[in-house]
Motif scaffolding. Structure first.
Motif: not given
Length: 153
Positions: A9-13, A19-21, A48-50, A54-59
């Motif tokens: 993950s590129s988001i810090a712990t 990020a999830w929120a 959260p990036q994954e 998927v949400l950004m490309d509408g699946g």
């Protein structure tokens, strides 16, 4: 089922809860406790990036891979369980957007009824007069997201 698709993950712990929120904001506005959902995702190695991708490309990426049915098609997402979870999230998000659009339609139809007859509105919308009243009664029930995640402003 502890795979980690697409590497680390590129988001810090420490920023993971935020990020999830953010990526699951459509769930949060419905008052859902996100902890169990996040646990399901993370147990499959989904961050959260994954989910966001998927949400950004509408699946689209999920659909294309599934439709291609190449051997191991689900592995790029973390396996079949990960695909099932991601696809379900696309569905929940789409339902949220559908509900929001239905609410806007309801407000618009109710406004039209201030100036036009139900028969005239029904004719323009291609629905029955009774359906016009049903649509107008529904209202804009929320809460809803203020804007979709891919809109920057």
């Amino acid at each position: 089922m502890t795979r980690k698709p697409r590497g680390d993950s590129s988001i810090a712990t420490e920023s993971l809860p935020e990020a999830w929120a953010q990526v699951l904001a459509h769930r949060a506005v419905d008052g859902m406790d996100l902890d169990e959902l996040v646990a399901r995702f993370t147990s499959c190695g989904i961050g959260p990036q994954e989910v966001s991708a998927v949400l950004m490309d509408g699946g689209d990426s999920l659909y294309e891979a599934a439709a291609g049915r190449e051997p191991g098609w689900a592995e790029q997402f973390g396996g079949p369980l990960a695909v099932a979870l991601l696809a379900a999230e696309v569905s929940v998000f789409a339902s949220h957007l559908n509900s929001r659009a239905s609410g806007a339609r309801s407000v618009a139809v109710d406004t039209l009824l201030d100036d036009y007859s139900a028969v005239a509105v029904a004719r323009e919308l291609g629905v029955s007069r009774q359906k016009v009243y049903e649509i107008a009664r529904s209202g804009l029930r929320g809460p809803h997201l203020d804007h979709v995640p891919w809109r920057k402003t």
